[in-house]
Design an enzyme around this catalytic site. Structure first.
Site, PDB file in Angstrom:
ATOM      1  N   HIS A 187      30.597  44.869  39.711  1.00  0.00           N
ATOM      2  CA  HIS A 187      31.969  44.801  40.201  1.00  0.00           C
ATOM      3  C   HIS A 187      32.032  44.612  41.713  1.00  0.00           C
ATOM      4  CE1 HIS A 187      36.214  45.474  40.608  1.00  0.00           C
ATOM      5  NE2 HIS A 187      36.007  46.478  41.419  1.00  0.00           N
ATOM      6  N   CYS A 188      31.009  45.036  42.432  1.00  0.00           N
ATOM      7  CA  CYS A 188      31.128  45.108  43.897  1.00  0.00           C
ATOM      8  C   CYS A 188      30.681  43.859  44.640  1.00  0.00           C
ATOM      9  CB  CYS A 188      30.346  46.317  44.413  1.00  0.00           C
ATOM     10  SG  CYS A 188      31.054  47.903  43.918  1.00  0.00           S
ATOM     11  N   ILE A 189      29.410  43.512  44.524  1.00  0.00           N
ATOM     12  CA  ILE A 189      28.838  42.515  45.427  1.00  0.00           C
ATOM     13  C   ILE A 189      29.426  41.113  45.239  1.00  0.00           C
ATOM     14  CG2 ILE A 189      26.693  41.490  46.251  1.00  0.00           C
ATOM     15  CD1 ILE A 189      25.277  44.051  45.477  1.00  0.00           C
ATOM     16  N   ILE A 193      32.423  40.426  44.415  1.00  0.00           N
ATOM     17  CA  ILE A 193      33.869  40.468  44.621  1.00  0.00           C
ATOM     18  C   ILE A 193      34.266  40.936  46.017  1.00  0.00           C
ATOM     19  CG2 ILE A 193      35.986  41.662  43.883  1.00  0.00           C
ATOM     20  CD1 ILE A 193      34.870  41.588  41.044  1.00  0.00           C
ATOM     21  N   ASP A 194      33.686  42.036  46.471  1.00  0.00           N
ATOM     22  CA  ASP A 194      34.137  42.690  47.699  1.00  0.00           C
ATOM     23  C   ASP A 194      34.160  41.798  48.933  1.00  0.00           C
ATOM     24  OD1 ASP A 194      34.275  44.771  45.993  1.00  0.00           O
ATOM     25  OD2 ASP A 194      32.718  45.984  46.938  1.00  0.00           O
TER      26      ASP A 194
END
Length: 444
Positions: free
Chosen positions: A274-276, A278-279
């Site tokens: 979910h993080c890398i 998208i963020d």
């Protein structure tokens, strides 16, 4: 009646506070576990009724968490999982752990944050602490969430208190968990910050106070931009070194023996989780408000996004070189659906893109993942939903024109794959690390 700050702080010190967690996924459920472990009473809210029933029945939907723990907590009256937002009125603190995805145009999608805030409004009361943990761009908590909460007629910093503390979960990581990772916290005022610190201090080893909500939001983005950029660098070097017949994985392993000035990052078939993936785009989107471009971040995103296409081209080239055939009509087994090894988490997994690209070129794909029996329904790859993981044996493996290793789960027998497969395209260096070497193995 004026709020007694000391009385509220005492609730946290004495562990009599009731804490609600909204969103019982890969972030929220480990947080619930940590809160229960800290001897607090917990309410868990999720709009997915199936998740609530799974928790009550002890049926795990997150492979690395034992749901027996939650069943026991329910029986002891320490945990109440529910779909009812009305139960939030009994909570002293509400921690929000909902998804913050991107739209199709790679812009922030705050639908879940906004709808959660609106669902809290009818149950918001004086003295409550509300903390957003979802990753987002600087300004979200102050400019989006607080105004929605204040539509209740209560005022942040006076009647209720707001903080931002970014989640730092790493699913499946045995070395670090919710209770061993320091917590960064920013508050809407000193009182809100003090409440949040008092709560998190009950179950984390260190609380790191920062000066504002925006700073705390920026910390999480910075952490993940750092990873995304460095992975992109390794992916770019992989392309260059491949042309020079140099193994990027061997280079990294040798380079990381230097005790200073180098940190090991590894290339892959694309970014997942979910993080890398998208963020960084949250930050590039926010930069436009200031008429700035984040060229470095955007270039990294471009490099990482192109990795699935590179991998598919390598599969095609090797099939042509070894079997004198193209992808059209070829049978390919994609090993690994999870975005990282040893978990059942498929969020933003590059495996889905790999399958899509392979099949657009005419290949027929099967999948194998010991953690994921069936491809779940996703917004971008709905057509793949329901495809089941095949069982592996020598006869099955030898029946494919190529085996593509997309995720390096430890439980997979790579030696058996190499011994039986006509061609193995390894995007994770899994074969070499397991001692499964052969002329039919190529790295991509």
């Amino acid at each position: 009646m004026p709020i007694s700050i000391e009385a509220l702080l005492e609730k946290y010190r004495e562990r009599t506070a009731v804490v609600a967690v909204v969103g019982l996924g890969y972030v929220g459920l480990p947080l619930v576990r940590a809160l229960i472990g800290a001897r607090l009473r917990v309410v868990g809210v999720d709009i997915d009724a199936e998740k609530i029933e799974s928790i009550k029945d002890g049926r795990s939907y997150i492979s690395h968490l034992s749901f027996n723990f939650f069943v026991d907590a329910i029986e002891r009256g320490r945990f109440k999982p529910t779909t009812e937002f009305g139960d939030l009125s009994h909570a002293d603190a509400i921690l929000i752990c909902v998804p913050t995805p991107l739209t199709r145009h790679r812009e922030p999608d705050l639908t879940y944050v906004e709808s959660t805030a609106r669902s809290i409004v009818p149950h918001l009361r004086a003295g409550q602490l509300v903390v957003l943990e979802s990753t987002t761009y600087p300004g979200t908590t102050r400019d989006i969430m607080i105004p929605i909460l204040e539509s209740s007629g209560l005022k942040s910093g006076k009647d209720f208190f707001v903080a931002y503390s970014p989640e730092r979960e790493d699913p499946g990581n045995d070395k670090f968990s919710t209770t061993t990772i320091p917590k960064v916290i920013g508050g809407d005022g000193e009182t809100a910050l003090s409440f949040a610190v008092a709560l998190y201090s009950l179950f984390v080893p260190q609380t790191v106070r920062v000066s504002s909500l925006e700073t705390a939001e920026a910390v999480k983005l910075t952490e993940n931009v750092f990873r995304a950029v460095n992975i992109a660098l390794m992916n770019e070097l992989k392309l260059l070194y491949a042309e020079m017949s140099i193994d990027i994985w061997e280079v990294v392993e040798a380079a990381k023996t230097k005790p200073f000035g180098f940190m090991a990052f590894y290339p892959g078939p694309g970014l997942g989780g979910h993080c890398i993936p998208i963020d960084p785009f949250y930050l590039t989107w926010k930069a436009r408000e200031y008429e700035l471009t984040t060229k470095f971040i955007e270039l990294a995103g471009e490099i990482n996004s192109n990795m699935p296409r590179y991998v598919v081209s390598r599969v095609a080239d090797e099939l042509n070189r070894r079997a004198r055939r193209g992808l059209k009509g070829a049978s390919v087994l994609v090993v690994g659906l999870a975005y990282k090894k040893n978990v059942d988490d498929t969020r933003e997994s590059p495996s889905f893109k790999l399958i899509e690209l392979l099949e657009k070129h005419g290949a027929a794909c099967d999948v194998h993942d010991p953690f994921i029996p069936m491809i779940p329904l996703t917004r971008e790859y709905a057509s793949l939903a329901g495809r089941r993981s095949v069982s592996l044996n020598d006869e099955v493996i030898s029946g494919y024109d190529a085996v593509l290793i997309a995720t390096d789960h430890d439980s997979i027998d790579y030696k058996a794959i190499v011994e039986s497969a006509k061609l193995v395209v390894d995007t994770r260096n899994a074969c070499f690390r397991s001692g499964a070497l052969g002329p039919n193995v190529v790295k991509a």
